[in-house]
Design a protein around this motif. Structure first.
Motif: not given
Length: 462
Positions: A316-329, A359-368
Protein backbone atom coordinates in the motif's frame (compact mmCIF):
# COMPACT_ATOMS: atom_id res chain seq x y z
CA UNK A 1 1.66 -28.78 -7.81
CA UNK A 2 0.79 -27.71 -11.31
CA UNK A 3 3.90 -27.08 -13.38
CA UNK A 4 3.69 -24.91 -16.49
CA UNK A 5 6.37 -25.36 -19.12
CA UNK A 6 7.40 -23.31 -22.12
CA UNK A 7 6.72 -24.28 -25.72
CA UNK A 8 10.44 -25.00 -26.25
CA UNK A 9 10.53 -27.37 -23.27
CA UNK A 10 7.42 -29.20 -24.44
CA UNK A 11 8.62 -29.53 -28.01
CA UNK A 12 11.97 -30.96 -26.89
CA UNK A 13 10.29 -33.48 -24.61
CA UNK A 14 7.84 -34.50 -27.34
CA UNK A 15 10.68 -35.01 -29.82
CA UNK A 16 12.52 -37.26 -27.38
CA UNK A 17 9.42 -39.35 -26.73
CA UNK A 18 8.41 -39.59 -30.42
CA UNK A 19 11.84 -40.98 -31.26
CA UNK A 20 10.97 -44.01 -29.10
CA UNK A 21 7.39 -44.49 -30.29
CA UNK A 22 5.84 -45.69 -33.57
CA UNK A 23 4.97 -42.89 -35.96
CA UNK A 24 1.75 -41.16 -35.00
CA UNK A 25 1.45 -42.85 -31.61
CA UNK A 26 1.83 -39.62 -29.62
CA UNK A 27 -0.91 -37.90 -31.61
CA UNK A 28 -3.17 -40.90 -31.09
CA UNK A 29 -2.64 -40.60 -27.31
CA UNK A 30 -3.50 -36.93 -27.42
CA UNK A 31 -6.55 -37.51 -29.62
CA UNK A 32 -7.87 -40.24 -27.35
CA UNK A 33 -7.58 -37.95 -24.35
CA UNK A 34 -9.24 -35.11 -26.23
CA UNK A 35 -12.14 -37.29 -27.41
CA UNK A 36 -12.71 -38.58 -23.88
CA UNK A 37 -12.70 -35.03 -22.48
CA UNK A 38 -15.17 -33.83 -25.12
CA UNK A 39 -17.45 -36.77 -24.36
CA UNK A 40 -17.34 -35.97 -20.64
CA UNK A 41 -17.99 -32.31 -21.37
CA UNK A 42 -21.08 -33.21 -23.42
CA UNK A 43 -22.30 -35.82 -20.96
CA UNK A 44 -22.33 -38.42 -23.76
CA UNK A 45 -21.37 -38.77 -27.40
CA UNK A 46 -24.10 -40.60 -29.33
CA UNK A 47 -26.23 -38.22 -31.38
CA UNK A 48 -24.17 -35.15 -30.46
CA UNK A 49 -23.31 -32.58 -33.12
CA UNK A 50 -19.64 -31.59 -33.22
CA UNK A 51 -17.83 -29.03 -35.38
CA UNK A 52 -14.05 -29.20 -35.65
CA UNK A 53 -12.15 -25.99 -36.45
CA UNK A 54 -9.01 -27.37 -38.07
CA UNK A 55 -5.82 -25.41 -38.55
CA UNK A 56 -2.55 -26.34 -40.23
CA UNK A 57 -0.63 -27.61 -37.22
CA UNK A 58 -0.54 -30.75 -35.12
CA UNK A 59 -3.42 -29.59 -32.97
CA UNK A 60 -5.53 -29.65 -36.13
CA UNK A 61 -4.45 -33.27 -36.49
CA UNK A 62 -5.36 -33.91 -32.85
CA UNK A 63 -8.82 -32.47 -33.50
CA UNK A 64 -9.34 -34.60 -36.64
CA UNK A 65 -8.28 -37.86 -34.94
CA UNK A 66 -10.42 -37.03 -31.91
CA UNK A 67 -13.32 -36.26 -34.26
CA UNK A 68 -12.88 -39.69 -35.83
CA UNK A 69 -13.14 -41.33 -32.41
CA UNK A 70 -16.27 -39.33 -31.62
CA UNK A 71 -17.83 -40.20 -34.98
CA UNK A 72 -17.24 -43.91 -34.32
CA UNK A 73 -19.17 -43.52 -31.07
CA UNK A 74 -22.19 -42.07 -32.89
CA UNK A 75 -21.53 -38.32 -32.99
CA UNK A 76 -22.25 -36.24 -36.10
CA UNK A 77 -18.87 -34.62 -36.83
CA UNK A 78 -17.98 -32.06 -39.43
CA UNK A 79 -14.63 -30.37 -39.99
CA UNK A 80 -14.02 -26.82 -41.15
CA UNK A 81 -10.60 -26.67 -42.77
CA UNK A 82 -9.23 -23.22 -41.90
CA UNK A 83 -5.50 -23.63 -42.45
CA UNK A 84 -3.21 -23.42 -45.45
CA UNK A 85 -2.76 -27.18 -45.27
CA UNK A 86 -4.46 -30.09 -43.55
CA UNK A 87 -3.18 -33.05 -41.56
CA UNK A 88 -3.95 -35.69 -44.21
CA UNK A 89 -3.79 -38.75 -41.95
CA UNK A 90 -6.22 -37.16 -39.50
CA UNK A 91 -8.58 -36.10 -42.27
CA UNK A 92 -8.58 -39.59 -43.77
CA UNK A 93 -9.35 -41.08 -40.34
CA UNK A 94 -12.28 -38.69 -39.88
CA UNK A 95 -13.76 -39.57 -43.27
CA UNK A 96 -13.38 -43.33 -42.67
CA UNK A 97 -15.28 -42.92 -39.40
CA UNK A 98 -18.18 -41.16 -41.13
CA UNK A 99 -17.19 -37.56 -40.46
CA UNK A 100 -17.30 -34.99 -43.22
CA UNK A 101 -15.78 -31.71 -44.36
CA UNK A 102 -18.12 -28.72 -44.49
CA UNK A 103 -17.83 -25.07 -45.45
CA UNK A 104 -17.88 -22.56 -42.59
CA UNK A 105 -21.28 -21.02 -42.00
CA UNK A 106 -23.05 -18.94 -39.34
CA UNK A 107 -24.10 -20.95 -36.30
CA UNK A 108 -26.57 -19.74 -33.73
CA UNK A 109 -27.05 -20.99 -30.21
CA UNK A 110 -28.11 -24.63 -30.23
CA UNK A 111 -27.08 -25.24 -33.83
CA UNK A 112 -24.41 -27.71 -32.67
CA UNK A 113 -23.50 -29.10 -29.27
CA UNK A 114 -19.81 -28.19 -29.19
CA UNK A 115 -17.09 -26.61 -31.31
CA UNK A 116 -13.57 -28.00 -30.99
CA UNK A 117 -10.94 -25.29 -31.50
CA UNK A 118 -7.93 -26.79 -33.23
CA UNK A 119 -6.94 -23.72 -35.24
CA UNK A 120 -3.72 -22.44 -33.66
CA UNK A 121 -1.65 -24.58 -31.31
CA UNK A 122 1.19 -23.85 -28.93
CA UNK A 123 3.60 -23.20 -31.78
CA UNK A 124 1.47 -20.52 -33.42
CA UNK A 125 1.75 -16.77 -33.19
CA UNK A 126 -0.63 -14.86 -30.93
CA UNK A 127 -3.73 -13.47 -32.58
CA UNK A 128 -6.02 -14.84 -35.26
CA UNK A 129 -5.80 -14.12 -38.99
CA UNK A 130 -8.59 -11.74 -39.96
CA UNK A 131 -10.19 -14.19 -42.40
CA UNK A 132 -10.37 -16.83 -39.66
CA UNK A 133 -11.57 -14.41 -37.00
CA UNK A 134 -14.49 -13.34 -39.20
CA UNK A 135 -15.71 -16.93 -39.28
CA UNK A 136 -15.11 -18.11 -35.72
CA UNK A 137 -15.50 -15.13 -33.39
CA UNK A 138 -19.29 -14.84 -33.90
CA UNK A 139 -19.90 -18.53 -33.13
CA UNK A 140 -17.49 -18.41 -30.15
CA UNK A 141 -20.01 -16.15 -28.47
CA UNK A 142 -22.97 -18.48 -29.02
CA UNK A 143 -21.81 -22.11 -28.71
CA UNK A 144 -19.72 -24.05 -26.16
CA UNK A 145 -16.06 -24.34 -27.18
CA UNK A 146 -13.40 -26.92 -26.27
CA UNK A 147 -9.86 -25.77 -27.06
CA UNK A 148 -7.11 -28.13 -28.15
CA UNK A 149 -4.05 -27.34 -25.98
CA UNK A 150 -4.77 -23.57 -25.80
CA UNK A 151 -7.50 -21.26 -27.09
CA UNK A 152 -6.41 -20.07 -30.51
CA UNK A 153 -4.77 -16.65 -30.49
CA UNK A 154 -3.32 -16.47 -26.96
CA UNK A 155 0.41 -16.04 -26.25
CA UNK A 156 1.37 -19.41 -24.79
CA UNK A 157 4.63 -18.52 -23.02
CA UNK A 158 3.56 -15.20 -21.49
CA UNK A 159 -0.14 -15.51 -20.72
CA UNK A 160 -0.80 -12.39 -22.76
CA UNK A 161 -3.36 -11.94 -25.51
CA UNK A 162 -2.70 -10.05 -28.71
CA UNK A 163 -5.41 -9.15 -31.17
CA UNK A 164 -8.33 -11.51 -31.68
CA UNK A 165 -8.43 -14.76 -29.72
CA UNK A 166 -10.97 -17.40 -28.83
CA UNK A 167 -12.41 -18.26 -25.42
CA UNK A 168 -12.99 -21.83 -24.32
CA UNK A 169 -15.34 -23.37 -21.82
CA UNK A 170 -12.84 -26.23 -21.52
CA UNK A 171 -9.21 -26.47 -22.61
CA UNK A 172 -7.70 -29.93 -23.03
CA UNK A 173 -3.93 -29.78 -22.89
CA UNK A 174 -1.30 -32.46 -23.35
CA UNK A 175 1.77 -33.53 -21.41
CA UNK A 176 1.94 -30.55 -19.06
CA UNK A 177 0.27 -27.26 -18.35
CA UNK A 178 1.47 -24.28 -20.34
CA UNK A 179 2.03 -20.81 -18.89
CA UNK A 180 -1.10 -19.49 -20.61
CA UNK A 181 -3.20 -21.93 -18.56
CA UNK A 182 -2.13 -20.30 -15.29
CA UNK A 183 -1.42 -16.65 -16.10
CA UNK A 184 -4.04 -14.03 -16.89
CA UNK A 185 -5.34 -12.67 -19.18
CA UNK A 186 -4.86 -15.85 -21.25
CA UNK A 187 -5.97 -18.08 -18.36
CA UNK A 188 -9.35 -16.35 -18.37
CA UNK A 189 -9.79 -17.50 -21.97
CA UNK A 190 -9.03 -21.13 -21.12
CA UNK A 191 -12.04 -21.92 -18.96
CA UNK A 192 -11.55 -25.17 -17.08
CA UNK A 193 -8.30 -26.93 -17.97
CA UNK A 194 -7.95 -30.72 -18.24
CA UNK A 195 -4.50 -32.29 -18.55
CA UNK A 196 -3.93 -35.43 -20.64
CA UNK A 197 -0.76 -37.21 -19.53
CA UNK A 198 1.50 -38.19 -22.43
CA UNK A 199 4.42 -39.53 -20.41
CA UNK A 200 6.76 -36.64 -21.24
CA UNK A 201 10.09 -36.35 -19.44
CA UNK A 202 10.19 -32.63 -18.66
CA UNK A 203 12.77 -30.33 -17.02
CA UNK A 204 11.91 -28.05 -14.08
CA UNK A 205 9.11 -25.66 -14.98
CA UNK A 206 9.59 -21.87 -14.95
CA UNK A 207 6.05 -21.30 -13.61
CA UNK A 208 4.17 -23.34 -11.03
CA UNK A 209 1.02 -23.25 -8.94
CA UNK A 210 1.03 -24.71 -5.44
CA UNK A 211 -1.57 -27.30 -4.56
CA UNK A 212 -3.07 -28.19 -1.22
CA UNK A 213 -0.40 -30.78 -0.38
CA UNK A 214 2.40 -28.35 -1.29
CA UNK A 215 1.01 -25.70 1.05
CA UNK A 216 0.57 -28.21 3.86
CA UNK A 217 4.20 -29.29 3.49
CA UNK A 218 5.47 -25.70 3.62
CA UNK A 219 3.33 -24.45 6.50
CA UNK A 220 5.25 -23.83 9.74
CA UNK A 221 4.35 -26.33 12.47
CA UNK A 222 5.11 -25.82 16.17
CA UNK A 223 7.70 -28.19 17.60
CA UNK A 224 6.73 -30.18 20.69
CA UNK A 225 8.92 -27.88 22.80
CA UNK A 226 7.77 -24.68 21.06
CA UNK A 227 7.56 -21.34 22.85
CA UNK A 228 6.19 -18.11 21.48
CA UNK A 229 9.50 -16.45 20.62
CA UNK A 230 10.81 -19.51 18.82
CA UNK A 231 7.69 -19.59 16.66
CA UNK A 232 8.48 -16.10 15.36
CA UNK A 233 7.49 -12.56 16.22
CA UNK A 234 5.95 -10.40 13.51
CA UNK A 235 5.74 -6.63 13.78
CA UNK A 236 3.11 -4.49 12.09
CA UNK A 237 3.68 -0.82 11.24
CA UNK A 238 0.42 0.15 9.61
CA UNK A 239 -2.54 2.46 9.90
CA UNK A 240 -2.70 6.13 10.73
CA UNK A 241 -5.06 8.55 12.39
CA UNK A 242 -6.90 8.73 9.06
CA UNK A 243 -6.96 4.96 8.40
CA UNK A 244 -6.93 3.05 11.70
CA UNK A 245 -8.97 0.25 10.15
CA UNK A 246 -6.06 -0.75 7.92
CA UNK A 247 -3.98 -1.38 11.03
CA UNK A 248 -6.71 -3.60 12.46
CA UNK A 249 -6.93 -5.65 9.27
CA UNK A 250 -3.17 -6.05 8.85
CA UNK A 251 -2.93 -7.15 12.49
CA UNK A 252 -5.86 -9.54 11.95
CA UNK A 253 -3.97 -11.17 9.09
CA UNK A 254 -0.81 -11.44 11.18
CA UNK A 255 -2.65 -12.61 14.29
CA UNK A 256 -3.95 -15.93 12.94
CA UNK A 257 -1.74 -18.18 15.08
CA UNK A 258 0.92 -18.93 12.48
CA UNK A 259 3.52 -16.86 14.36
CA UNK A 260 4.10 -16.89 18.12
CA UNK A 261 3.56 -13.18 18.76
CA UNK A 262 2.40 -10.01 17.05
CA UNK A 263 3.74 -6.55 17.86
CA UNK A 264 2.10 -3.34 16.71
CA UNK A 265 3.79 0.04 16.31
CA UNK A 266 1.78 3.00 15.06
CA UNK A 267 -0.80 5.64 15.80
CA UNK A 268 -3.68 3.13 15.97
CA UNK A 269 -2.27 1.30 19.01
CA UNK A 270 -5.27 1.94 21.26
CA UNK A 271 -7.71 0.70 18.65
CA UNK A 272 -5.58 -2.38 17.92
CA UNK A 273 -5.37 -3.31 21.61
CA UNK A 274 -9.13 -3.00 22.03
CA UNK A 275 -9.73 -5.57 19.31
CA UNK A 276 -6.60 -7.70 19.74
CA UNK A 277 -5.60 -7.69 23.42
CA UNK A 278 -2.88 -10.33 22.85
CA UNK A 279 -0.95 -7.98 20.53
CA UNK A 280 1.92 -6.19 22.24
CA UNK A 281 3.99 -3.09 21.54
CA UNK A 282 7.47 -2.34 20.21
CA UNK A 283 10.29 -4.84 20.54
CA UNK A 284 12.41 -7.29 18.63
CA UNK A 285 10.79 -8.99 15.62
CA UNK A 286 11.74 -11.51 12.93
CA UNK A 287 9.70 -9.74 10.23
CA UNK A 288 7.84 -6.48 9.64
CA UNK A 289 4.65 -5.61 7.79
CA UNK A 290 4.66 -2.02 6.58
CA UNK A 291 2.29 0.21 4.65
CA UNK A 292 -1.43 -0.57 4.90
CA UNK A 293 -3.25 2.68 5.64
CA UNK A 294 0.06 4.33 6.56
CA UNK A 295 -0.65 7.62 4.79
CA UNK A 296 1.95 10.25 5.66
CA UNK A 297 3.48 7.91 8.25
CA UNK A 298 4.35 5.20 5.71
CA UNK A 299 7.74 6.61 4.69
CA UNK A 300 8.94 6.73 8.30
CA UNK A 301 7.52 3.29 9.03
CA UNK A 302 9.39 1.84 6.05
CA UNK A 303 12.69 3.45 7.02
CA UNK A 304 12.41 2.20 10.59
CA UNK A 305 11.54 -1.33 9.47
CA UNK A 306 14.41 -1.44 6.98
CA UNK A 307 16.81 -0.38 9.74
CA UNK A 308 16.08 -3.61 11.62
CA UNK A 309 17.46 -5.63 8.68
CA UNK A 310 14.84 -8.37 8.93
CA UNK A 311 12.51 -9.64 6.20
CA UNK A 312 9.52 -7.41 5.56
CA UNK A 313 6.30 -7.08 3.63
CA UNK A 314 5.84 -3.73 1.88
CA UNK A 315 2.28 -2.88 0.90
CA UNK A 316 0.00 0.00 0.00
CA UNK A 317 1.27 3.48 0.98
CA UNK A 318 4.80 2.24 1.72
CA UNK A 319 5.23 1.04 -1.87
CA UNK A 320 5.52 4.66 -3.05
CA UNK A 321 8.74 4.99 -1.04
CA UNK A 322 10.55 1.93 -2.44
CA UNK A 323 13.28 3.29 -4.69
CA UNK A 324 16.22 0.94 -4.15
CA UNK A 325 16.79 -2.80 -4.01
CA UNK A 326 15.20 -4.47 -0.96
CA UNK A 327 16.51 -8.05 -1.04
CA UNK A 328 14.61 -9.40 1.98
CA UNK A 329 11.28 -7.87 1.04
CA UNK A 330 7.98 -9.06 -0.37
CA UNK A 331 6.29 -6.24 -2.27
CA UNK A 332 2.52 -6.73 -2.58
CA UNK A 333 1.14 -4.23 -5.12
CA UNK A 334 -2.05 -4.32 -7.11
CA UNK A 335 -1.79 -3.41 -10.80
CA UNK A 336 -2.04 0.35 -10.25
CA UNK A 337 0.64 0.33 -7.55
CA UNK A 338 2.98 -1.77 -9.66
CA UNK A 339 2.44 0.60 -12.57
CA UNK A 340 3.57 3.43 -10.31
CA UNK A 341 6.67 1.51 -9.22
CA UNK A 342 7.66 0.79 -12.82
CA UNK A 343 6.57 4.07 -14.39
CA UNK A 344 4.10 2.49 -16.81
CA UNK A 345 0.35 2.64 -17.31
CA UNK A 346 -1.95 0.38 -15.30
CA UNK A 347 -3.40 -1.06 -18.50
CA UNK A 348 0.08 -2.26 -19.48
CA UNK A 349 0.43 -4.18 -16.21
CA UNK A 350 -3.02 -5.72 -16.56
CA UNK A 351 -2.23 -6.82 -20.11
CA UNK A 352 1.08 -8.46 -19.12
CA UNK A 353 1.11 -9.21 -15.38
CA UNK A 354 3.76 -11.92 -15.53
CA UNK A 355 6.18 -9.74 -17.46
CA UNK A 356 5.75 -6.71 -15.23
CA UNK A 357 5.91 -8.64 -11.95
CA UNK A 358 9.13 -10.26 -13.14
CA UNK A 359 10.56 -6.90 -14.22
CA UNK A 360 9.83 -5.45 -10.77
CA UNK A 361 11.36 -8.46 -9.00
CA UNK A 362 14.58 -7.98 -10.95
CA UNK A 363 14.62 -4.20 -10.48
CA UNK A 364 14.11 -4.30 -6.71
CA UNK A 365 15.95 -7.56 -6.06
CA UNK A 366 13.08 -9.09 -4.09
CA UNK A 367 9.87 -11.09 -4.33
CA UNK A 368 6.97 -9.25 -5.95
CA UNK A 369 3.40 -10.41 -5.41
CA UNK A 370 1.11 -8.83 -7.97
CA UNK A 371 -2.47 -9.18 -6.72
CA UNK A 372 -5.18 -10.18 -9.14
CA UNK A 373 -7.60 -12.92 -10.11
CA UNK A 374 -4.51 -15.03 -10.71
CA UNK A 375 -1.94 -13.55 -8.34
CA UNK A 376 1.61 -13.62 -9.71
CA UNK A 377 4.49 -14.15 -7.28
CA UNK A 378 7.84 -13.52 -8.94
CA UNK A 379 11.22 -14.07 -7.31
CA UNK A 380 13.73 -16.92 -7.58
CA UNK A 381 10.88 -18.77 -9.32
CA UNK A 382 7.42 -17.77 -10.47
CA UNK A 383 4.31 -19.05 -8.74
CA UNK A 384 0.68 -18.39 -9.57
CA UNK A 385 -2.11 -18.46 -7.00
CA UNK A 386 -5.25 -20.14 -8.26
CA UNK A 387 -7.33 -20.14 -5.04
CA UNK A 388 -9.95 -17.52 -4.23
CA UNK A 389 -13.15 -16.28 -5.80
CA UNK A 390 -14.50 -12.93 -7.06
CA UNK A 391 -15.93 -12.04 -3.62
CA UNK A 392 -12.33 -11.60 -2.45
CA UNK A 393 -12.26 -8.30 -4.34
CA UNK A 394 -13.29 -6.37 -1.24
CA UNK A 395 -11.83 -3.43 0.67
CA UNK A 396 -9.15 -4.38 3.18
CA UNK A 397 -8.49 -7.89 1.86
CA UNK A 398 -5.00 -6.84 0.79
CA UNK A 399 -4.24 -5.58 4.31
CA UNK A 400 -5.12 -9.02 5.69
CA UNK A 401 -2.88 -10.64 3.08
CA UNK A 402 0.12 -8.49 3.99
CA UNK A 403 -0.24 -9.36 7.68
CA UNK A 404 -0.58 -13.06 6.89
CA UNK A 405 2.55 -13.08 4.74
CA UNK A 406 4.42 -11.23 7.47
CA UNK A 407 3.52 -13.90 10.02
CA UNK A 408 4.85 -16.61 7.70
CA UNK A 409 8.08 -14.68 7.21
CA UNK A 410 8.48 -14.38 10.96
CA UNK A 411 7.85 -18.11 11.33
CA UNK A 412 10.83 -18.81 9.09
CA UNK A 413 9.56 -19.22 5.55
CA UNK A 414 11.55 -17.70 2.72
CA UNK A 415 10.07 -14.61 1.05
CA UNK A 416 8.98 -16.70 -1.97
CA UNK A 417 7.37 -19.40 0.16
CA UNK A 418 5.78 -16.92 2.57
CA UNK A 419 4.24 -14.97 -0.31
CA UNK A 420 2.95 -18.01 -2.19
CA UNK A 421 1.70 -19.91 0.87
CA UNK A 422 0.11 -16.74 2.27
CA UNK A 423 -1.61 -15.97 -1.01
CA UNK A 424 -2.91 -19.56 -1.29
CA UNK A 425 -4.28 -19.50 2.27
CA UNK A 426 -5.82 -16.08 1.72
CA UNK A 427 -7.70 -17.29 -1.36
CA UNK A 428 -8.76 -20.54 0.28
CA UNK A 429 -10.01 -18.63 3.34
CA UNK A 430 -12.07 -16.37 1.11
CA UNK A 431 -13.69 -19.37 -0.56
CA UNK A 432 -14.41 -21.01 2.79
CA UNK A 433 -15.81 -17.84 4.35
CA UNK A 434 -17.84 -16.96 1.28
CA UNK A 435 -19.77 -20.16 0.76
CA UNK A 436 -20.68 -18.64 -2.59
CA UNK A 437 -21.80 -15.27 -1.23
CA UNK A 438 -20.33 -11.91 -0.20
CA UNK A 439 -17.62 -11.54 2.41
CA UNK A 440 -15.60 -8.83 4.14
CA UNK A 441 -11.88 -8.69 4.80
CA UNK A 442 -12.54 -9.51 8.44
CA UNK A 443 -14.35 -12.69 7.36
CA UNK A 444 -11.26 -13.73 5.41
CA UNK A 445 -8.95 -13.23 8.40
CA UNK A 446 -11.24 -15.22 10.68
CA UNK A 447 -11.37 -18.15 8.25
CA UNK A 448 -7.59 -18.61 7.96
CA UNK A 449 -7.18 -20.81 11.08
CA UNK A 450 -9.94 -23.12 9.82
CA UNK A 451 -8.18 -23.50 6.47
CA UNK A 452 -4.93 -24.40 8.26
CA UNK A 453 -6.79 -26.88 10.46
CA UNK A 454 -8.31 -28.54 7.40
CA UNK A 455 -4.86 -28.86 5.83
CA UNK A 456 -3.46 -30.35 9.02
CA UNK A 457 -6.23 -32.93 9.26
CA UNK A 458 -5.79 -34.04 5.65
CA UNK A 459 -2.03 -33.86 5.26
CA UNK A 460 -0.18 -33.90 8.59
CA UNK A 461 0.56 -37.23 10.20
CA UNK A 462 -0.87 -37.56 13.73
Amino acid sequence: MRSAHTVEQVRAAEATLMARLPEGALMQRAAAGLAAAVGDFLGGVYGRRVVLLVGSGDNGGDALHAGALLARRGASVEAWLLGDRTHETGLAALRRAGGRVAAPRPLGAGAVDVVVDGIVGIGGRPGLPARVAEVVIPINQAIPFVAVDVPSGVAVDSGEVAGMHLRADLTVTFGTHKIAHLVDPAARACGAVELVDLGLDLPPAPVEALGEADVAALLPRPRPDAQKYARGVVGVRAGSTTYPGAALLAVAGANTGLAGMVRYVGSAADTVKQHHPEVVGAGRVQAWVVGPGGGDEAERHLAEALADEVPLVVDADALRHVTDRVPQAVLTPHAGELAGLLGVERAEVEAAPLRHASDAAQRFGCVVLLKGRRTVISGPRVRITTTGNPWLATAGAGDVLSGLIGSLLAAGLSPLDAASVGSWLHGAAATLASGGGPITATDVARAIPAVVTNLAVRHWAP
